[in-house]
Scaffold this active site. Structure first.
Site, PDB file in Angstrom:
ATOM      1  N   TYR A 249      45.974  40.967  38.749  1.00  0.00           N
ATOM      2  CA  TYR A 249      44.767  40.149  38.904  1.00  0.00           C
ATOM      3  C   TYR A 249      45.152  38.686  39.082  1.00  0.00           C
ATOM      4  CZ  TYR A 249      40.518  37.618  37.523  1.00  0.00           C
ATOM      5  OH  TYR A 249      39.459  36.753  37.481  1.00  0.00           O
TER       6      TYR A 249
ATOM      7  N   LYS B 267      44.308  36.225  42.240  1.00  0.00           N
ATOM      8  CA  LYS B 267      43.587  34.970  42.102  1.00  0.00           C
ATOM      9  C   LYS B 267      44.435  33.777  42.566  1.00  0.00           C
ATOM     10  CE  LYS B 267      39.463  36.014  40.798  1.00  0.00           C
ATOM     11  NZ  LYS B 267      38.312  35.642  41.660  1.00  0.00           N
TER      12      LYS B 267
END
Length: 246
Positions: free
Chosen positions: A151, A155
Site C-alpha cells: 500500500y 501511495k
C-alpha cells in the site's frame, strides 16, 4: 493560486463513507452549489441525498473500471473541483506470498485510478476555465510502513503522479493538492488494524484550507503534521520548487 468552493460544482470519489463523506459534508457546508457523489454502488449515496437533497448527485464511478470514469466525466461536465478520495489497502509485507497480488490490486486502483481520473476530468476542468484536483495520498506515500508495504508503495507512486500533474497543469489554471493523512477513523483503517485515528473531518478541513491558500501539500492530523514538519524542508526546496537544477 487559491480556489474558492462557494457556488462551485465538485465531484468526490468514494463519497459514501469515511473521509469521502466528510469531504462532501464540508463542501456543502462551505457553500458548494452541487457535489457529485461518485461511488461504485449508487445506492450507497442515498443517505447523502436524503441529507442534502438535489445538492448531491450520485454517480457511478469505479477507479478500476475505466469506462465508468469516462462516463462519469461525461455526465459531470460542469465540475471545477475533483477530489479523488477513493482508494484501497491490503495488509502485505514485501515477503508475504500475497504481496504481488496486493501490489497489483493497489497499483491499479490507487495509481492507475488517479491517472484515469486525471485523463478523463482534465479536459472537463480545462473546458470550464480551470479549477482544482485534490488527490488523497497518505503519510505512507512518504514513509513506508512494513505491515502494509505494498500500500505504501502504491501511495508513493500516486504521490509521484500527483507531482507530475501539478507540473503539467501549472500554467493551465488547474490547482493540484496532495493530501497526506495519517491514521484516520475509517472502515479501511479498522480493517488494517489501525486504531486511535482522528475524525475524517480533519482531512476535509485540511483540504478546504489547502484550496483556499493555494498550497500543494496538506498534512491534516497529528501524525501527518509531525511527518510534514520533518519533510517540509525537502518538500519546499525540491518538490514545490519552480525549477530544479541538475
Amino acid at each position: 493560486m487559491a480556489y474558492e468552493v462557494k457556488n462551485k460544482v465538485a465531484l468526490v470519489t468514494g463519497a459514501n463513507r469515511g473521509i469521502g463523506k466528510a469531504i462532501v459534508d464540508a463542501l456543502i457546508t462551505a457553500g458548494a452549489a452541487k457535489v457529485y457523489a461518485a461511488v461504485r454502488d449508487i445506492a450507497t449515496a442515498h443517505p447523502l441525498v436524503e441529507a442534502y437533497g438535489d445538492q448531491v448527485v450520485p454517480i457511478e464511478l469505479d477507479l478500476s473500471k475505466p469506462d465508468t470514469v469516462i462516463s462519469a466525466a461525461q455526465q459531470a461536465d460542469d465540475v471545477t473541483l475533483v477530489v479523488n478520495n477513493a482508494g484501497v489497502l491490503r495488509t502485505a509485507t514485501p515477503l508475504d506470498q500475497s504481496a504481488f497480488e496486493a501490489l497489483d490490486f493497489e497499483m491499479d486502483v490507487n495509481v492507475k485510478g488517479l491517472m484515469r481520473v486525471a485523463q478523463a476530468f482534465g479536459p472537463v476542468l480545462a473546458k470550464n476555465g480551470g479549477g482544482a484536483l485534490v488527490q488523497l495520498n497518505s503519510v505512507a506515500s512518504i514513509l513506508n510502513f512494513a505491515g502494509f508495504s505494498t500500500y505504501s508503495a502504491s501511495k508513493a507512486a500516486s504521490y509521484s503522479i500527483t507531482q507530475g500533474l501539478r507540473s503539467i497543469w501549472a500554467e493551465s489554471g488547474v490547482d493540484v493538492v496532495s493530501v497526506h493523512p495519517g491514521p484516520i477513523a475509517t472502515d479501511m483503517a479498522d480493517a488494517a488494524g489501525l486504531e486511535g485515528g482522528e475524525a475524517p473531518s480533519v482531512v476535509a478541513d485540511s483540504i478546504l484550507e489547502a484550496l483556499e491558500s493555494g498550497t500543494f501539500h496538506a498534512f491534516p492530523d497529528s501524525m501527518a503534521k509531525q511527518i510534514g514538519e520533518a519533510y517540509q524542508g525537502y518538500a519546499g526546496n525540491v518538490i514545490e520548487a519552480e525549477t530544479v537544477e541538475g
